[in-house]
Design an enzyme around this catalytic site. Structure first.
Site, mmCIF file in Angstrom:
data_model
loop_
_atom_site.group_PDB
_atom_site.id
_atom_site.type_symbol
_atom_site.label_atom_id
_atom_site.label_comp_id
_atom_site.label_asym_id
_atom_site.label_seq_id
_atom_site.Cartn_x
_atom_site.Cartn_y
_atom_site.Cartn_z
ATOM 1 N N TYR A 201 87.879 42.638 163.367
ATOM 2 C CA TYR A 201 88.186 43.714 162.417
ATOM 3 C C TYR A 201 89.171 44.698 163.034
ATOM 4 C CZ TYR A 201 87.309 47.684 159.268
ATOM 5 O OH TYR A 201 87.444 48.729 158.389
ATOM 6 N N LYS A 205 93.021 45.664 161.771
ATOM 7 C CA LYS A 205 93.393 47.036 161.424
ATOM 8 C C LYS A 205 94.502 47.568 162.336
ATOM 9 C CE LYS A 205 90.638 47.671 157.931
ATOM 10 N NZ LYS A 205 91.160 47.902 156.565
#
Length: 337
Positions: A201, A205
């Protein structure tokens, strides 16, 4: 003369203490809070705008739809679950300042990049323009690097990064032709700070942040096109319960303690202020999360030491079945309406 100097020192101390109090109560970076106080109002700036929101079936995306509908914006609601999008549309019609013709439910899978061009043409045929694209769709992760299947990392990059880039590239020619538009990407504090249990994740990002910073520079000849990067900290939503675990087929399923997180309505209000004032990057979080972001920005050595200590506790919590984040922030926890 000594009395004058003493009074000046006391006044300076009072100002510093007042500033410290304001910072400890802050729930966003200073630029955003200044825009909230003295900047343009969403009620004037966003009315009548055509706004395309991905990930609109829950969480931040759902709340964005509700607040934008109250501003009188025309909405394109996208996510994979059409029945949930229809539910959001119905509530927008009930509580917002919009009519049925002002909302288009457009199911979309960000990982199916071949469908993005057709979806963009559908929006343009319906409304004739796209004023704001809100890249909000995506998923989080709760698993250790050594335990996670490679498919988890692939899915996070495909969905969070490549899917967002693909849709942006489809919408961008339209905005360049009009020489105006807003591309708003809901990033995360994980795009600034790296944390354990969310390696894939965080990678997605960080990639988004780098991509949109580069895009902003490439669009320097089009000052009417604004690229905004929004980094929320913990917000009350289904992001944790929907997070990928060790396998792509298994979501975490347990959202954990939400009480210490920012209310979704407050986060979205600050996002609307960001859009209205064309801010390029904002941080939205309550303390102590906001302080951690400032440390990473201005004191990275200290930030690394603190994050390592907190990260160790985060892993211990996860392995013992406790909410990964909340237990070491008990002092700061508060209930939200």
């Amino acid at each position: 003369m000594d009395w004058v100097l003493l009074l000046l020192l006391l006044a300076l101390c009072a100002l510093l203490l007042h500033g410290l109090r304001l910072f400890l109560r802050a729930d966003a970076d200073l630029t955003l809070l200044w825009a909230e106080w003295r900047g343009r109002r969403p009620e004037q700036e966003l009315t009548g705008m055509v706004v395309w929101v991905t990930g609109a079936s829950s969480g931040i995306g759902e709340e964005l739809a509700y607040q934008l509908s109250k501003q009188g914006a025309s909405l394109v609601l996208s996510a994979r679950r059409q029945h949930e999008l229809e539910r959001v549309k119905s509530r927008c019609l009930e509580n917002g300042n919009v009519k049925g013709k002002d909302i288009l439910v457009l199911p979309l899978d960000l990982t199916d990049r071949s469908s993005h061009e057709v979806a963009t043409k559908t929006v343009l045929q319906e409304f004739g323009r796209i004023d704001i694209l809100v890249n909000n769709g995506g998923r989080s992760q709760r698993s250790l690097v050594m335990d996670a299947n490679m498919d988890v990392f692939k899915e996070l990059i495909e969905l969070n990064y490549l899917g967002t880039v693909s849709l942006t590239k489809c919408v961008l020619p339209h905005m360049i032709e009009r020489k105006q538009g807003k591309i708003v990407t809901v990033n995360s504090f994980a795009g600034i700070v790296s944390v354990p249990l969310s390696s894939g994740y965080c990678a997605s990002k960080h990639a988004l942040r780098g991509f949109f910073h580069s895009l902003r520079i490439e669009l320097v000849e089009y000052p009417g096109i604004v690229v905004s990067n929004i980094c929320p900290g913990p917000v009350q939503s289904q992001v944790v319960s929907n997070a990928l675990g060790e396998e792509v087929t298994k979501a975490l399923g347990n959202g954990g303690d939400q009480s210490y997180k920012m209310a979704t309505s407050r986060c979205v209000r600050l996002m609307l202020i960001t859009m209205a004032n064309d801010l390029t990057e904002v941080w939205i979080a309550e303390q102590p999360f906001l302080l951690v972001a400032y440390l990473w920005q201005y004191m990275p050595t200290w930030a690394w030491w603190i994050t390592s200590k907190l990260g160790k506790k985060r892993i211990e919590n996860f392995k013992s079945g406790v909410d990964a984040d909340s237990s070491y922030f008990k002092f700061f926890k508060k209930k939200h309406d």
